[in-house]
Design a protein around this motif. Structure first.
Motif, PDB file in Angstrom:
ATOM      1  N   TRP A   1      14.012  10.941  -1.498  1.00  0.00           N
ATOM      2  CA  TRP A   1      13.578  12.146  -1.043  1.00  0.00           C
ATOM      3  C   TRP A   1      13.322  13.046  -2.270  1.00  0.00           C
ATOM      4  O   TRP A   1      12.515  14.038  -2.380  1.00  0.00           O
ATOM      5  N   GLU A   2      13.962  12.970  -3.382  1.00  0.00           N
ATOM      6  CA  GLU A   2      13.678  13.603  -4.539  1.00  0.00           C
ATOM      7  C   GLU A   2      12.434  13.280  -5.281  1.00  0.00           C
ATOM      8  O   GLU A   2      11.744  14.241  -5.544  1.00  0.00           O
ATOM      9  N   ASN A   3      12.063  12.011  -5.047  1.00  0.00           N
ATOM     10  CA  ASN A   3      10.907  11.483  -5.643  1.00  0.00           C
ATOM     11  C   ASN A   3       9.656  12.182  -4.682  1.00  0.00           C
ATOM     12  O   ASN A   3       8.772  12.451  -5.108  1.00  0.00           O
ATOM     13  N   ALA A   4       9.932  12.251  -3.182  1.00  0.00           N
ATOM     14  CA  ALA A   4       9.046  12.489  -2.418  1.00  0.00           C
ATOM     15  C   ALA A   4       8.662  14.013  -2.530  1.00  0.00           C
ATOM     16  O   ALA A   4       7.733  14.492  -2.351  1.00  0.00           O
ATOM     17  N   ILE A   5       9.821  14.817  -2.362  1.00  0.00           N
ATOM     18  CA  ILE A   5       9.779  16.383  -2.327  1.00  0.00           C
ATOM     19  C   ILE A   5      10.176  17.209  -3.352  1.00  0.00           C
ATOM     20  O   ILE A   5       9.599  18.188  -3.733  1.00  0.00           O
ATOM     21  N   GLY A   6      11.067  16.540  -4.138  1.00  0.00           N
ATOM     22  CA  GLY A   6      11.444  17.304  -5.470  1.00  0.00           C
ATOM     23  C   GLY A   6      12.986  17.571  -5.427  1.00  0.00           C
ATOM     24  O   GLY A   6      13.683  17.271  -4.118  1.00  0.00           O
TER      25      GLY A   6
ATOM     26  N   LEU B   1       2.576   7.161  -6.438  1.00  0.00           N
ATOM     27  CA  LEU B   1       1.485   7.864  -6.988  1.00  0.00           C
ATOM     28  C   LEU B   1       1.648   9.397  -6.825  1.00  0.00           C
ATOM     29  O   LEU B   1       1.065  10.116  -7.358  1.00  0.00           O
ATOM     30  N   LYS B   2       2.415   9.700  -5.445  1.00  0.00           N
ATOM     31  CA  LYS B   2       2.463  11.047  -4.999  1.00  0.00           C
ATOM     32  C   LYS B   2       3.820  11.461  -5.418  1.00  0.00           C
ATOM     33  O   LYS B   2       4.025  12.591  -4.938  1.00  0.00           O
ATOM     34  N   GLY B   3       4.535  10.713  -6.109  1.00  0.00           N
ATOM     35  CA  GLY B   3       5.987  11.218  -6.114  1.00  0.00           C
ATOM     36  C   GLY B   3       6.341  12.015  -7.388  1.00  0.00           C
ATOM     37  O   GLY B   3       5.443  11.929  -8.402  1.00  0.00           O
ATOM     38  N   THR B   4       7.537  12.868  -7.389  1.00  0.00           N
ATOM     39  CA  THR B   4       7.715  13.584  -8.524  1.00  0.00           C
ATOM     40  C   THR B   4       8.343  12.830  -9.746  1.00  0.00           C
ATOM     41  O   THR B   4       8.266  13.166 -10.935  1.00  0.00           O
ATOM     42  N   TYR B   5       8.539  11.565  -9.411  1.00  0.00           N
ATOM     43  CA  TYR B   5       9.271  10.622 -10.483  1.00  0.00           C
ATOM     44  C   TYR B   5       8.088  10.065 -11.274  1.00  0.00           C
ATOM     45  O   TYR B   5       8.340   9.217 -12.323  1.00  0.00           O
ATOM     46  N   LEU B   6       6.865  10.128 -10.895  1.00  0.00           N
ATOM     47  CA  LEU B   6       5.557   9.545 -11.417  1.00  0.00           C
ATOM     48  C   LEU B   6       5.610   9.805 -13.121  1.00  0.00           C
ATOM     49  O   LEU B   6       5.782  10.865 -13.561  1.00  0.00           O
ATOM     50  N   ASN B   7       5.211   8.570 -13.816  1.00  0.00           N
ATOM     51  CA  ASN B   7       5.274   8.526 -15.146  1.00  0.00           C
ATOM     52  C   ASN B   7       3.934   7.913 -15.470  1.00  0.00           C
ATOM     53  O   ASN B   7       3.402   6.896 -14.687  1.00  0.00           O
ATOM     54  N   ALA B   8       3.352   7.617 -16.771  1.00  0.00           N
ATOM     55  CA  ALA B   8       2.316   6.947 -17.109  1.00  0.00           C
ATOM     56  C   ALA B   8       2.608   5.632 -16.888  1.00  0.00           C
ATOM     57  O   ALA B   8       1.604   4.722 -16.546  1.00  0.00           O
ATOM     58  N   PHE B   9       3.724   5.024 -17.160  1.00  0.00           N
ATOM     59  CA  PHE B   9       3.979   3.570 -16.811  1.00  0.00           C
ATOM     60  C   PHE B   9       3.670   3.244 -15.312  1.00  0.00           C
ATOM     61  O   PHE B   9       3.104   2.235 -15.262  1.00  0.00           O
TER      62      PHE B   9
ATOM     63  N   SER C   1       9.491   4.099 -10.947  1.00  0.00           N
ATOM     64  CA  SER C   1       9.525   5.440 -10.231  1.00  0.00           C
ATOM     65  C   SER C   1      10.478   5.384  -9.034  1.00  0.00           C
ATOM     66  O   SER C   1      11.517   5.184  -9.356  1.00  0.00           O
ATOM     67  N   GLN C   2       9.841   5.594  -7.912  1.00  0.00           N
ATOM     68  CA  GLN C   2      10.679   5.357  -6.771  1.00  0.00           C
ATOM     69  C   GLN C   2       9.644   5.394  -5.376  1.00  0.00           C
ATOM     70  O   GLN C   2       8.586   5.993  -5.429  1.00  0.00           O
ATOM     71  N   VAL C   3      10.110   5.033  -4.052  1.00  0.00           N
ATOM     72  CA  VAL C   3       9.225   5.273  -2.939  1.00  0.00           C
ATOM     73  C   VAL C   3       9.799   6.513  -2.739  1.00  0.00           C
ATOM     74  O   VAL C   3      10.191   7.378  -3.104  1.00  0.00           O
ATOM     75  N   GLY C   4       9.332   6.778  -1.158  1.00  0.00           N
ATOM     76  CA  GLY C   4       9.467   8.008  -0.746  1.00  0.00           C
ATOM     77  C   GLY C   4       9.906   8.263   0.758  1.00  0.00           C
ATOM     78  O   GLY C   4      10.685   7.375   1.174  1.00  0.00           O
ATOM     79  N   VAL C   5       9.248   8.921   1.515  1.00  0.00           N
ATOM     80  CA  VAL C   5       9.541   9.499   2.971  1.00  0.00           C
ATOM     81  C   VAL C   5       9.422   7.936   3.888  1.00  0.00           C
ATOM     82  O   VAL C   5      10.332   7.903   4.618  1.00  0.00           O
ATOM     83  N   ALA C   6       8.387   7.447   3.707  1.00  0.00           N
ATOM     84  CA  ALA C   6       8.137   6.244   4.642  1.00  0.00           C
ATOM     85  C   ALA C   6       9.405   5.408   4.544  1.00  0.00           C
ATOM     86  O   ALA C   6       9.901   4.801   5.424  1.00  0.00           O
TER      87      ALA C   6
ATOM     88  N   PHE D   1       0.683  -1.089  -0.050  1.00  0.00           N
ATOM     89  CA  PHE D   1       0.059  -0.138  -0.120  1.00  0.00           C
ATOM     90  C   PHE D   1       0.816   1.173  -0.071  1.00  0.00           C
ATOM     91  O   PHE D   1       0.725   2.202  -0.796  1.00  0.00           O
ATOM     92  N   VAL D   2       1.856   1.276   0.661  1.00  0.00           N
ATOM     93  CA  VAL D   2       2.675   2.552   1.096  1.00  0.00           C
ATOM     94  C   VAL D   2       3.815   2.528  -0.182  1.00  0.00           C
ATOM     95  O   VAL D   2       3.565   3.816  -0.760  1.00  0.00           O
ATOM     96  N   HIS D   3       3.911   1.379  -0.982  1.00  0.00           N
ATOM     97  CA  HIS D   3       4.548   1.549  -2.425  1.00  0.00           C
ATOM     98  C   HIS D   3       3.684   2.591  -3.306  1.00  0.00           C
ATOM     99  O   HIS D   3       4.180   3.145  -4.100  1.00  0.00           O
ATOM    100  N   CYS D   4       2.472   2.012  -3.510  1.00  0.00           N
ATOM    101  CA  CYS D   4       1.335   2.767  -4.334  1.00  0.00           C
ATOM    102  C   CYS D   4       1.158   4.332  -3.712  1.00  0.00           C
ATOM    103  O   CYS D   4       1.352   4.892  -4.868  1.00  0.00           O
ATOM    104  N   ILE D   5       1.224   4.361  -2.596  1.00  0.00           N
ATOM    105  CA  ILE D   5       0.943   5.928  -2.174  1.00  0.00           C
ATOM    106  C   ILE D   5       2.188   6.928  -2.631  1.00  0.00           C
ATOM    107  O   ILE D   5       2.142   7.790  -3.221  1.00  0.00           O
TER     108      ILE D   5
END
Length: 353
Positions: A329-334, A197-205, A249-254, A190-194
């Motif tokens: 962190w770059e994926n999560a925040i920018g 989907l909320k990351g700056t690396y998000l793309n259509a794939f 893409s990438q994961v994030g803060v968690a 579930f956290v992978h998804c969040i």
């Protein structure tokens, strides 16, 4: 991407037919790394296609996988067998998946496993390796990383040579997983998804996989419409799709902060993500609210106060580990994340846990 995948109830019975064409010769064994929870359990042990000099190794998963553990396994394989193995077969949860991938890499690359923690350091292709997950959620069966705790940090061997050559997805193998472990590992998905989907690396794939995984998680953990078998099937698919989403893409803060907990305190990854995610409303407000609804519905206990007795030096260790994971962190925040994520901010978050 994993090049070959088999899915379906009972598909584990195909393992022998799948791997036999990959046998180099009768003295080049397959090494089966199996979660020791299955020791004496005919669900797995009576169905292993052992032949010739094949070796069955039961592995304890009480602790997160370590680089030193990988090095020891590789040394024992080299000492005990005349020829390089035909392949490594990992059967178990995320720990076994990561160990199997790492051992397969280190059998063809010189040095120690810690030397390859990072991104795209591996030079030589791994030997043939197969993943058979027996719990769903980690996405380790599909990812291009193998998360290991090393002497200085917790970080994956991220490379194009890491993914399995073959994966067998048999939902029957997940029967009997304890409820809390089912939840913790499911929340990893579930956290992978969040985070994807909320990351700056998000793309259509990655978005297409992440949205499907999130849809499946909501159905599994918030609705009462699925039979036990359907739930097992769906969670195995959610794990796969969630893993594919973060692979592109990438994961994030968690995840970044969970690695800090894992490195210092030995907190296992799934429950570590839950502990951290409880306090991330600032970054993922909708996701945290949904997670808490899932936790409440299933009456799951999350440990509290695990950082209450830590000193400044220990907080610094966790913060150092977390901050070293720059792509997360770059994926999560920018790209300007270093101006936003300060040591004091991370310390304040850890103090809540």
């Amino acid at each position: 991407m994993v090049s070959r995948v088999v899915f379906g109830r009972g598909s584990f019975n195909q393992l022998g037919d799948i791997i036999e064409p990959k046998r180099v010769n009768t003295t080049a064994p397959f090494i089966f790394l199996v979660d020791d929870v299955f020791k004496g359990n005919p669900l797995i042990t009576s169905r292993l296609p052992l032949a010739y000099n094949d070796q069955l190794v039961f592995v304890s998963t009480k602790e997160e996988p370590k680089t030193s553990q990988v090095d020891e396994m590789v040394e024992q394989i080299i000492l005990n067998h005349k020829d390089r193995p035909s392949g490594i077969i990992g059967i178990g949860g995320g720990t076994i998946m990561d160990l199997a991938k790492a051992v397969a890499i280190m059998l063809t690359n010189e040095g120690e496993a810690k030397d390859y923690q990072g991104w795209d350091i591996v030079k030589n292709a791994a030997i043939y390796h197969v993943g058979v997950p027996t719990i769903s959620g980690t996405g380790a069966e599909v990812s291009r990383t193998t998360i290991l705790t090393g002497p200085q940090r917790k970080l994956g061997i991220n490379s194009d040579f890491t993914p399995f050559d073959q994966v067998i997805l048999d939902p029957e193998l997940t029967v009997g997983v304890p409820k809390e472990q089912w939840f913790y590992t499911g929340m990893d998905c579930f956290v992978h998804c969040i985070e994807s989907l909320k990351g700056t690396y998000l793309n259509a794939f990655s978005q297409s996989y992440g949205e499907k995984a999130l849809e499946l998680c909501q159905e599994i953990f918030l609705e009462d419409t699925l039979s036990d078998e359907d739930s097992q099937d769906q969670l195995m698919m959610a794990s796969w799709h969630g893993g594919m989403s973060i692979a592109y893409s990438q994961v994030g803060v968690a995840h970044a902060m969970s690695y800090g907990l894992g490195y210092l305190l030995g907190i296992k990854h799934g429950i570590g993500n839950c502990i951290v995610f409880e306090h991330l409303e600032e970054y993922y407000p909708e996701g945290v609210a949904m997670y808490k609804a899932m936790r409440k519905k299933h009456n799951i206990f999350i440990p509290q106060g695990i950082c209450s007795n830590l000193g400044d030096d220990e907080f610094d260790i966790m913060i150092d580990v977390a901050l070293s994971l720059e792509p997360l962190w770059e994926n999560a925040i920018g790209k300007n994340w270093k101006q936003i994520i300060t040591r004091d901010k991370l310390k304040a978050l850890y103090q809540k846990m």
